[in-house]
Each structure stands twice: as C-alpha cells, then as structure tokens.
Design an enzyme around this catalytic site. Structure first.
Site, short mmCIF file in Angstrom:
data_model
loop_
_atom_site.label_atom_id
_atom_site.label_comp_id
_atom_site.label_asym_id
_atom_site.label_seq_id
_atom_site.Cartn_x
_atom_site.Cartn_y
_atom_site.Cartn_z
N HIS A 72 0.84 -1.21 0.00
CA HIS A 72 0.00 0.00 0.00
C HIS A 72 0.87 1.25 0.00
CE1 HIS A 72 -3.78 -2.05 0.92
NE2 HIS A 72 -3.06 -2.84 1.70
N PRO A 73 0.43 2.27 -0.73
CA PRO A 73 1.12 3.55 -0.60
C PRO A 73 0.75 4.17 0.75
CG PRO A 73 -0.75 3.77 -2.07
CD PRO A 73 -0.65 2.32 -1.70
N GLU A 95 -9.47 4.19 -3.34
CA GLU A 95 -9.75 4.08 -1.91
C GLU A 95 -9.30 5.33 -1.15
OE1 GLU A 95 -9.14 -0.74 -2.21
OE2 GLU A 95 -7.57 0.46 -1.28
N PHE A 125 1.20 3.42 8.19
CA PHE A 125 -0.15 3.55 8.72
C PHE A 125 -1.13 2.96 7.72
CE2 PHE A 125 -3.94 6.47 8.81
CZ PHE A 125 -4.52 5.96 9.97
N ALA A 129 -9.43 3.36 3.92
CA ALA A 129 -9.67 4.77 3.61
C ALA A 129 -10.96 5.00 2.83
CB ALA A 129 -8.48 5.33 2.83
#
Length: 174
Positions: A72-73, A95, A125, A129
């Site tokens: 994930h970014p 997202e 983190f 989202a």
C-alpha cells in the site's frame, strides 16, 4: 447469486495456481495469504470467499501482515514500497480519493504523522480509507499513534482485512 458473480467465481476457481495467486495479490499483498487462498478453492459464493479470506488472514504470522502493508502507498501518496499490479494501484488511488481534496495543512500533517507512525511502529499507517476524508484519516492516525506496538499491529491487520474484503468484491465484481 447474480450471473456475473457466479461467472467470476467460476473463473477464479478454475484459474491455474500462478494466475490465481496474481488475482489474490491484487486484493492483499501477502504472498502467504495468496498461496493459502489458492488451496481454499473452490468458493461456493461470495460469503464463502469472504469467510475463507478472513480465516486465512488471521492465521498468518505478523511478517505476512507486514508484507501486505508494504503493498500500500502511504496515505496521501501514490507509490507503495513493493511492486503491485496496475489494478491494485488503481484501487489504492480510488480508496484514498478522500485525500485529493484535503487542505495543504491536512496533507502536510498526514505526511508528517505518517513518518512519526512509521518510525514508532516500523510499518506504514494502514487504514481502510474508502469513504473517509483526509481529516477523518488524520484523526484516526492521531488516535492510533497512542497505541502500543502490539495493539497497533493488530489494528493495522484489522484494517488490512477490511481492505481485502473490499478488493475481493471488486475482484469478483459485486
């Protein structure tokens, strides 16, 4: 069950292992999760797929969760740490769409606290989202920074499980 869902599940059930692994990795970046999902086939319906995905996820080791997180970014960014499919990257952008309309101040706070979080916990983190504004994500980030590392790893894993469920729905086109 809709015809489209039935057809997409039949396709997923019939893929050779290498192709199935690629499909599962679009939903969750843990190689171990993807490999275990291959052997969970066939899936009778989405509920079966969903239940097996959760079951497999919670059987994994923390290093498998961390591998998934790296796909994930960071919130507010576009590129993940590890290489992912174009479809997975597009899903991440979709997202995180709530970050596109954030104020400069919120975007800067997210970036700064992302770094604090990563330094404290050793991973990025992770939050589901979808449907959240950048201000909501920032508030969640601030709260989660107060957790201890073990508690936070479980929180991040639970968020990854939510993301995986959303992506499985996209994969089989619900």
């Amino acid at each position: 069950m809709s015809t489209k869902l039935k057809n997409n599940l039949a396709r997923l059930n019939s893929l050779d292992p290498a192709q199935a692994e690629k499909e599962f990795l679009k939903c969750c970046g843990s190689g171990e999760w993807a490999k275990r999902m291959i052997v969970e086939r066939p899936f009778e319906d989405f509920d079966d797929l969903s239940a097996k995905a959760d079951h497999v996820w919670w059987l994994l080791e923390p290093q498998d969760w961390l591998e998934a997180f790296r796909s994930h970014p960071k919130i507010g960014q576009k590129k993940p740490e590890q290489q992912t499919s174009a479809e997975s990257q597009a899903w991440s952008e979709q997202e995180q769409s709530g970050t596109r309309i954030s104020t400069r101040q919120t975007a800067e706070a997210l970036a700064a606290l992302n770094n604090v979080y990563e330094e404290k916990f050793g991973h990025i983190f992770i939050v589901c989202a979808t449907g959240k504004t950048s201000e909501e994500m920032l508030a969640i980030l601030r709260l989660r920074l107060e957790n201890n590392p073990d508690e936070e790893l479980r929180n991040a894993a639970a968020e990854q499980a939510k993301i995986t469920q959303l992506r499985l729905k996209k994969l089989v086109a619900i």
